[in-house]
Design a protein around this motif. Sequence first.
Motif, PDB file in Angstrom:
ATOM      1  N   HIS A  25       0.828  -1.203   0.000  1.00  0.00           N
ATOM      2  CA  HIS A  25       0.000   0.000   0.000  1.00  0.00           C
ATOM      3  C   HIS A  25       0.864   1.256   0.000  1.00  0.00           C
ATOM      4  CE1 HIS A  25      -4.130  -1.374   0.169  1.00  0.00           C
ATOM      5  NE2 HIS A  25      -3.763  -2.340   1.004  1.00  0.00           N
ATOM      6  N   ALA A  26       2.013   1.178   0.658  1.00  0.00           N
ATOM      7  CA  ALA A  26       2.887   2.346   0.734  1.00  0.00           C
ATOM      8  C   ALA A  26       3.427   2.725  -0.635  1.00  0.00           C
ATOM      9  CB  ALA A  26       4.040   2.069   1.699  1.00  0.00           C
ATOM     10  N   GLN A  27       3.411   1.757  -1.567  1.00  0.00           N
ATOM     11  CA  GLN A  27       3.922   2.036  -2.902  1.00  0.00           C
ATOM     12  C   GLN A  27       2.934   2.843  -3.738  1.00  0.00           C
ATOM     13  OE1 GLN A  27       5.095  -1.645  -4.709  1.00  0.00           O
ATOM     14  NE2 GLN A  27       6.300  -2.297  -2.939  1.00  0.00           N
ATOM     15  N   PHE A  28       1.683   2.901  -3.277  1.00  0.00           N
ATOM     16  CA  PHE A  28       0.645   3.597  -4.032  1.00  0.00           C
ATOM     17  C   PHE A  28      -0.126   4.551  -3.121  1.00  0.00           C
ATOM     18  CE2 PHE A  28       1.328  -0.449  -6.192  1.00  0.00           C
ATOM     19  CZ  PHE A  28       1.519  -0.033  -7.509  1.00  0.00           C
ATOM     20  N   LEU A  29      -0.666   5.602  -3.731  1.00  0.00           N
ATOM     21  CA  LEU A  29      -1.483   6.546  -2.983  1.00  0.00           C
ATOM     22  C   LEU A  29      -2.854   5.944  -2.707  1.00  0.00           C
ATOM     23  CD1 LEU A  29      -0.784   9.901  -4.877  1.00  0.00           C
ATOM     24  CD2 LEU A  29       0.362   9.007  -2.844  1.00  0.00           C
ATOM     25  N   THR A  30      -3.409   6.280  -1.557  1.00  0.00           N
ATOM     26  CA  THR A  30      -4.761   5.852  -1.223  1.00  0.00           C
ATOM     27  C   THR A  30      -5.723   6.980  -1.560  1.00  0.00           C
ATOM     28  OG1 THR A  30      -3.942   4.473   0.588  1.00  0.00           O
ATOM     29  CG2 THR A  30      -6.294   5.043   0.601  1.00  0.00           C
ATOM     30  N   PRO A  31      -6.611   6.785  -2.540  1.00  0.00           N
ATOM     31  CA  PRO A  31      -7.540   7.861  -2.906  1.00  0.00           C
ATOM     32  C   PRO A  31      -8.472   8.208  -1.752  1.00  0.00           C
ATOM     33  CG  PRO A  31      -7.521   6.101  -4.549  1.00  0.00           C
ATOM     34  CD  PRO A  31      -6.804   5.587  -3.351  1.00  0.00           C
ATOM     35  N   PRO A  44       1.376   5.564  -8.243  1.00  0.00           N
ATOM     36  CA  PRO A  44       2.580   5.268  -7.453  1.00  0.00           C
ATOM     37  C   PRO A  44       2.962   6.449  -6.555  1.00  0.00           C
ATOM     38  CG  PRO A  44       2.900   4.730  -9.777  1.00  0.00           C
ATOM     39  CD  PRO A  44       1.640   5.517  -9.683  1.00  0.00           C
ATOM     40  N   SER A  45       3.337   6.151  -5.340  1.00  0.00           N
ATOM     41  CA  SER A  45       3.760   7.205  -4.416  1.00  0.00           C
ATOM     42  C   SER A  45       4.971   7.956  -4.949  1.00  0.00           C
ATOM     43  CB  SER A  45       4.084   6.592  -3.044  1.00  0.00           C
ATOM     44  OG  SER A  45       2.963   5.938  -2.506  1.00  0.00           O
ATOM     45  N   LYS A  49       5.811  12.172  -5.404  1.00  0.00           N
ATOM     46  CA  LYS A  49       7.027  12.834  -4.922  1.00  0.00           C
ATOM     47  C   LYS A  49       7.770  13.514  -6.075  1.00  0.00           C
ATOM     48  CE  LYS A  49       7.691   9.499  -1.153  1.00  0.00           C
ATOM     49  NZ  LYS A  49       8.560   8.409  -0.634  1.00  0.00           N
ATOM     50  N   LYS A  50       7.777  12.851  -7.216  1.00  0.00           N
ATOM     51  CA  LYS A  50       8.512  13.357  -8.375  1.00  0.00           C
ATOM     52  C   LYS A  50       7.961  14.688  -8.866  1.00  0.00           C
ATOM     53  CE  LYS A  50       9.742  11.953 -13.097  1.00  0.00           C
ATOM     54  NZ  LYS A  50       9.575  10.873 -14.123  1.00  0.00           N
ATOM     55  N   VAL A  51       6.652  14.839  -8.818  1.00  0.00           N
ATOM     56  CA  VAL A  51       6.019  16.035  -9.388  1.00  0.00           C
ATOM     57  C   VAL A  51       5.633  17.056  -8.322  1.00  0.00           C
ATOM     58  CG1 VAL A  51       5.094  14.616 -11.248  1.00  0.00           C
ATOM     59  CG2 VAL A  51       3.638  15.165  -9.288  1.00  0.00           C
ATOM     60  N   ALA A  52       5.976  16.791  -7.058  1.00  0.00           N
ATOM     61  CA  ALA A  52       5.479  17.591  -5.928  1.00  0.00           C
ATOM     62  C   ALA A  52       5.691  19.090  -6.113  1.00  0.00           C
ATOM     63  CB  ALA A  52       6.122  17.119  -4.634  1.00  0.00           C
ATOM     64  N   SER A 674      -6.120  18.960  -3.180  1.00  0.00           N
ATOM     65  CA  SER A 674      -6.007  17.508  -3.046  1.00  0.00           C
ATOM     66  C   SER A 674      -6.614  16.805  -4.260  1.00  0.00           C
ATOM     67  CB  SER A 674      -6.699  17.041  -1.766  1.00  0.00           C
ATOM     68  OG  SER A 674      -8.050  17.489  -1.725  1.00  0.00           O
ATOM     69  N   ASN A 675      -7.741  17.317  -4.743  1.00  0.00           N
ATOM     70  CA  ASN A 675      -8.360  16.738  -5.943  1.00  0.00           C
ATOM     71  C   ASN A 675      -7.558  17.068  -7.194  1.00  0.00           C
ATOM     72  OD1 ASN A 675     -10.483  15.734  -4.372  1.00  0.00           O
ATOM     73  ND2 ASN A 675     -11.712  17.574  -4.667  1.00  0.00           N
ATOM     74  N   GLN A 676      -7.065  18.311  -7.266  1.00  0.00           N
ATOM     75  CA  GLN A 676      -6.231  18.706  -8.400  1.00  0.00           C
ATOM     76  C   GLN A 676      -4.990  17.830  -8.495  1.00  0.00           C
ATOM     77  OE1 GLN A 676      -5.404  22.795  -7.523  1.00  0.00           O
ATOM     78  NE2 GLN A 676      -7.340  23.562  -8.359  1.00  0.00           N
ATOM     79  N   ASP A 677      -4.396  17.526  -7.343  1.00  0.00           N
ATOM     80  CA  ASP A 677      -3.183  16.706  -7.321  1.00  0.00           C
ATOM     81  C   ASP A 677      -3.455  15.310  -7.878  1.00  0.00           C
ATOM     82  OD1 ASP A 677      -1.816  18.804  -6.212  1.00  0.00           O
ATOM     83  OD2 ASP A 677      -1.702  17.955  -4.190  1.00  0.00           O
ATOM     84  N   TYR A 678      -4.542  14.684  -7.407  1.00  0.00           N
ATOM     85  CA  TYR A 678      -4.836  13.325  -7.871  1.00  0.00           C
ATOM     86  C   TYR A 678      -5.106  13.322  -9.376  1.00  0.00           C
ATOM     87  CZ  TYR A 678      -6.219   8.457  -7.461  1.00  0.00           C
ATOM     88  OH  TYR A 678      -6.258   7.089  -7.577  1.00  0.00           O
TER      89      TYR A 678
END
Length: 694
Positions: A25-31, A44-45, A49-52, A674-678
């Motif tokens: 689960h840590a490898q992926f974001l939880t919607p 993927p988490s 991080k890459k686009v933060a 938060s929605n824009q990010d997802y």
Amino acid sequence: MKNVQKIAAAFAALSTALALVSAAHAQFLTPTSNLVIEGVPSIPSDLAKKVAAYTEFKASSVVAWHPTDGSVLIRSRLGNVAQLQLVKSSGAKPEPLTDFPDAVTGGTFQPKNGDYLLFEKASGGDEVFRIYRLDLKSAGNDASKKVTAISPEGERAAAPSWNRAGDQVVFTTVTVDKNNRADRAAGAERVATTKLYFLDPMKPETAKVLATFEGGRVSNFRFSRDDKNLAYLEYVSANESHLWMMNIATGKKTRITAETKAGEPTVAYSSARFARDGKRIYTTSNRDSEFSRLVTIDLATGKETPLTTDSKYDVDEFAISNHANRIAFTTNEDGSSVLRFLDLTTGKELPRPALLAGEISGLRWKSGGNEDSDSEEDDKKNDSTAGKEQPQLAFNLASARSPGEVYTFNLGTVKMTRWTNGAVPGLNPLDFVDPKLVRWKSFDGLTISGFLYQPNAKKFTGKRPVIINIHGGPEGQARPGFIARNNFMVNEMGLAIIYPNVRGSSGFGKTFLAMDNGMNREDSVKDIGALFEWIKAQPDLDASKVLVMGGSYGGYMTLAVSTNYADHIVGSIDIVGISNFVTFLTNTESYRRDLRRVEYGDERIPDMRKFLEAISPLTNAEKIKKPLFVVQGKNDPRVPYTEALQIVEKVKKQNVPVWFLMANDEGHGFAKKSNQDYLFYAQIQFMEKVLLNY
């Protein structure tokens, strides 16, 4: 002992299994639970991080000057959404004044002492704005204790306008037919009603309705110099509007602007500002001109006198200062804004500041507080012979390298000052590319233009995949401003982005603006067809890898391109787009319906209904052959969520890959970070798959 060992072994195995699950689960974001997700792969988490850094831009816009202490009220993101914040001096840290789960859209200080301000806020993207009073002197730290609603619940309120004494406001509300959303039962069409309220904001119970209007066309009410009359705008369409005067005591309404004769082109005006003598109004008008000019209209005779005569560019915005004896205004020149000043006495244009190419908006004079220096205090300052403060103008400037900052210009010192800083640590604004203005010929010989953001050729060699990003409106305009998160796609993914201005866009004259109306709707889609041919001719663009995307009307254009030019694209992203014009016009909020019928056509007319059905993407969905990503807000009052559901359902039946993302707490687009990010993460994955073949 053996049982104990077995139990211990079982616990160890369970702990190991839980640890593996946790690691997975840590490898992926939880919607979050507010998102409805279908077909979108797990995020993927590492991608987040890459686009933060590209998700942290904070655009700021000026809302108002404080009338006494010289601070500036701005609107900028605080946490998840945009809120009102106070900047005491240039470069000072903004002080939050509001902090709500939903965005605050605007604000205005009480113009005499600024002890309180009024602001507007809706809920969950439903656009049912309500006006609130925020008491600043007794505010404390708890936002919930300092807010009082002054407009009725359940009615969509518009921004208030002050009288000259600063103790009364007027504002409009329009009825909201909650059952008129996408899931309303079939029945008689409801006509919206607009009410004009008059009240003391400190005593909301004193509110009275001065007038009612059928439909949702009236707005921008302004008090006359003697507070006896109100000027207001009646908006019919992007090509037609009228100015009216209403006597507050009697309710009598008189049209200010002249009627057009049969066969003459319609005229579009902006809202009115009263001249200091009270005998004229200032506005913009495209009467006898392709472009909007700054004009005065004599209230006694109706005579219209142009103040600007340049026939090449629209006047976008203007603000008047009697204290400065100036009109500040902007002209739209190939998409870039030019800030100009006009002397009120001589009518001559004055030297102007040199600014970077970009978009200027939100003109606010310091003297007089909130809007156009039309208060009694401004008159006193104007008449005073001593102690005059140097006039200052606040405005917003967004460019390719700036998300939008608040600046001031001092007319006395000719000094420009930046008040806010939305820069993101770790990102160099100089790395963001400047757009190129490009042009191509459409199917009928008409010249169409757009802005091309192209990746660094040294970093990304060879022909580059292309995103065509189409604006909404349809009367919007792509301008050479900041593309925010999309800089990641250019700088880090090596994708070229073209923002076209198809026929029907503003900024190119009223003839161009009307060229997509009614039965000409698909001509704008053909403009994108011609763009595909232009891309083929470019040595550094890859015509075999083109993705089309857009929001609102741009979402319709995206779907229309997907049906008409399926062989020219590898995929499409439709954001809150129209999939069927008839169901859209039936289900959009009642206060918007007639306004949209002027643009798209009246579906109640049999021939027009047949045409709208024929060109709608839903009717032609079997032609969609490439992967489709559909994005929607559940509470959208403009394009109801069923427009998304019906196109998703139909395309899925054709075994075409469909991704679907809907936010239950959003409306016409995503406002919450938060929605824009997802959505951003999902878009990147979609683009990697269809454009870069990852």
